[in-house]
Design an enzyme around this catalytic site. Structure first.
Site, PDB file in Angstrom:
ATOM      1  N   ILE A 151       0.879  -1.165   0.000  1.00  0.00           N
ATOM      2  CA  ILE A 151       0.000   0.000   0.000  1.00  0.00           C
ATOM      3  C   ILE A 151       0.917   1.215   0.000  1.00  0.00           C
ATOM      4  O   ILE A 151       1.932   1.238   0.706  1.00  0.00           O
ATOM      5  CB  ILE A 151      -0.927   0.018   1.238  1.00  0.00           C
ATOM      6  N   ASP A 152       0.588   2.231  -0.796  1.00  0.00           N
ATOM      7  CA  ASP A 152       1.429   3.435  -0.873  1.00  0.00           C
ATOM      8  C   ASP A 152       1.726   3.997   0.512  1.00  0.00           C
ATOM      9  O   ASP A 152       0.900   3.887   1.427  1.00  0.00           O
ATOM     10  CB  ASP A 152       0.727   4.529  -1.690  1.00  0.00           C
ATOM     11  N   LYS A 153       2.859   4.631   0.645  1.00  0.00           N
ATOM     12  CA  LYS A 153       3.272   5.214   1.925  1.00  0.00           C
ATOM     13  C   LYS A 153       2.173   6.072   2.535  1.00  0.00           C
ATOM     14  O   LYS A 153       1.852   5.941   3.719  1.00  0.00           O
ATOM     15  CB  LYS A 153       4.536   6.056   1.737  1.00  0.00           C
ATOM     16  N   THR A 155      -1.017   6.151   1.910  1.00  0.00           N
ATOM     17  CA  THR A 155      -2.339   5.537   1.938  1.00  0.00           C
ATOM     18  C   THR A 155      -2.386   4.624   3.156  1.00  0.00           C
ATOM     19  O   THR A 155      -1.394   3.989   3.494  1.00  0.00           O
ATOM     20  CB  THR A 155      -2.598   4.725   0.662  1.00  0.00           C
ATOM     21  N   ARG A 251      -5.344   6.170  -7.836  1.00  0.00           N
ATOM     22  CA  ARG A 251      -4.968   7.584  -7.923  1.00  0.00           C
ATOM     23  C   ARG A 251      -4.856   8.035  -9.380  1.00  0.00           C
ATOM     24  O   ARG A 251      -5.322   9.112  -9.758  1.00  0.00           O
ATOM     25  CB  ARG A 251      -3.648   7.810  -7.193  1.00  0.00           C
TER      26      ARG A 251
END
Length: 344
Positions: A151-153, A155, A251
């Site tokens: 998971i993105d930093k 998010t 995104r």
């Protein structure tokens, strides 16, 4: 609001050799100024370099949010990469489920999943090593024990980690077949359609290798969504289901269709229509709720997109049981949503 700077020279960042930039326009944040001109440095990496005194303005240290002035000289020095330290670190974890084969947990916003350039400590992997020691799957590589997806930093949300190689292989097959359930809650600028199913292919942006973009011939990507609520701005609360798991997929898809996520500085800047929606929305909110305006500005400046992985479902790769987990919105996003709904 500040305008988008004109195209600037794109430079590399040589290790231990200073790179010098001269500002031609004023009022751009220092971290954004450097990241936009040195594609090998992410904005978060720029912030780390600024904090450690490796980026100077006219020979002086500044904060990341310092507004660069026309005529100032920015000097960037990137130190040699330090060896990745894979010793465990005592970082609290919110665990939903754990057994001998896997762990389901909540990844908070701001935490990187595994070590990488500029992130040699404080990652989820370091926290897992402290809690489980060697009791993690190793098939994913020495620097990514137990990591089967990311998971993105910036998010937040629920994710699964593997403790055995048999679990890792079993879950990898489910990811490959796209048979898992992964749903996100997000907030986007604009009137998002009531529902939709986007199939735009994704690849590295040929104009900016640090970003992902819709590119003909790119990798297949599918995002299905439904709007949950319309908000002043206008803005839209939505739920999106990933049928594929490409980097930054939600995104990029929402930004490409003209609905950038609230707080997403990277992909709001990618399209003019998205920037205009954000600016118009912030102007409206500033007049109705100064508190919400301040929080949204801080969210955007911090790069914390309003995106949360709130549902994860899969078949247990060893027992065969159905597993489903739901994660509520974290406090920061819940507070923003509450303030937003109150101004109607």
């Amino acid at each position: 609001m500040h305008g988008v700077p004109p195209p600037a020279p794109r430079l590399s960042a040589p290790v231990n050799s200073p790179t010098t930039l001269r500002a031609e326009e004023s009022e751009e944040r220092l971290d954004s100024f450097v990241a936009a001109r040195v594609p090998s440095l992410s904005r978060s990496r720029c912030q780390q370099l600024i904090e450690s005194g490796q980026i100077l303005v006219d020979g002086k240290t500044k904060r990341s949010n310092y507004r660069v002035r026309a005529g100032e000289t920015v000097e960037i020095r990137v130190p040699p990469a330090a060896p990745v330290d894979l010793r465990g670190e005592d970082i609290p974890l919110h665990i939903y489920h754990e057994d001998d084969d896997l762990v389901v947990l909540e990844k908070p916003a701001g935490m990187v999943v595994h070590p990488s350039a500029g992130h040699g400590s404080g990652t989820l992997v370091h926290a897992l090593l402290h809690r489980y020691g060697g009791g993690l799957a190793t098939i994913g590589g020495e620097e990514r024990p137990g990591i089967i997806h990311r998971i993105d930093k910036n998010t937040s949300g629920v994710m699964v980690v593997t403790r055995t190689d048999r679990a890792h292989l079993g879950l990898a097959e489910q990811f490959q077949k796209h048979s898992l359930t992964r749903r996100y809650l997000g907030l986007a600028w604009g009137n998002v359609p009531a529902s939709g199913d986007w199939l735009d292919p994704l690849a590295r942006d040929p104009r900016d290798r640090q970003r992902i973009a819709v590119v003909p011939g790119g990798r297949r990507a599918r995002t299905e969504f439904r709007r949950k609520e319309e908000l002043p701005g206008p803005a839209s609360l939505f739920e999106a289901e990933l049928h594929t798991g490409r980097t930054h997929q939600i995104r990029v898809h929402f930004s490409h269709h003209g609905f950038p996520l609230v707080g997403d500085a990277v992909y709001t800047a990618a399209h003019r229509s998205g920037r205009l929606k954000k600016e118009a929305g912030l102007r409206l909110i500033a007049g109705k709720s100064p508190e919400l305006y301040r929080k949204l500005t801080a969210l955007h400046d911090g790069g914390r997109q309003f995106l949360h992985a709130h549902v994860l479902g899969f078949v247990h790769p060893v027992t065969g049981g159905e597993m489903r987990f739901e994660s509520p919105l974290p406090a920061d996003l819940r507070e923003i949503l509450g303030l937003w709904t109150a101004i109607r």
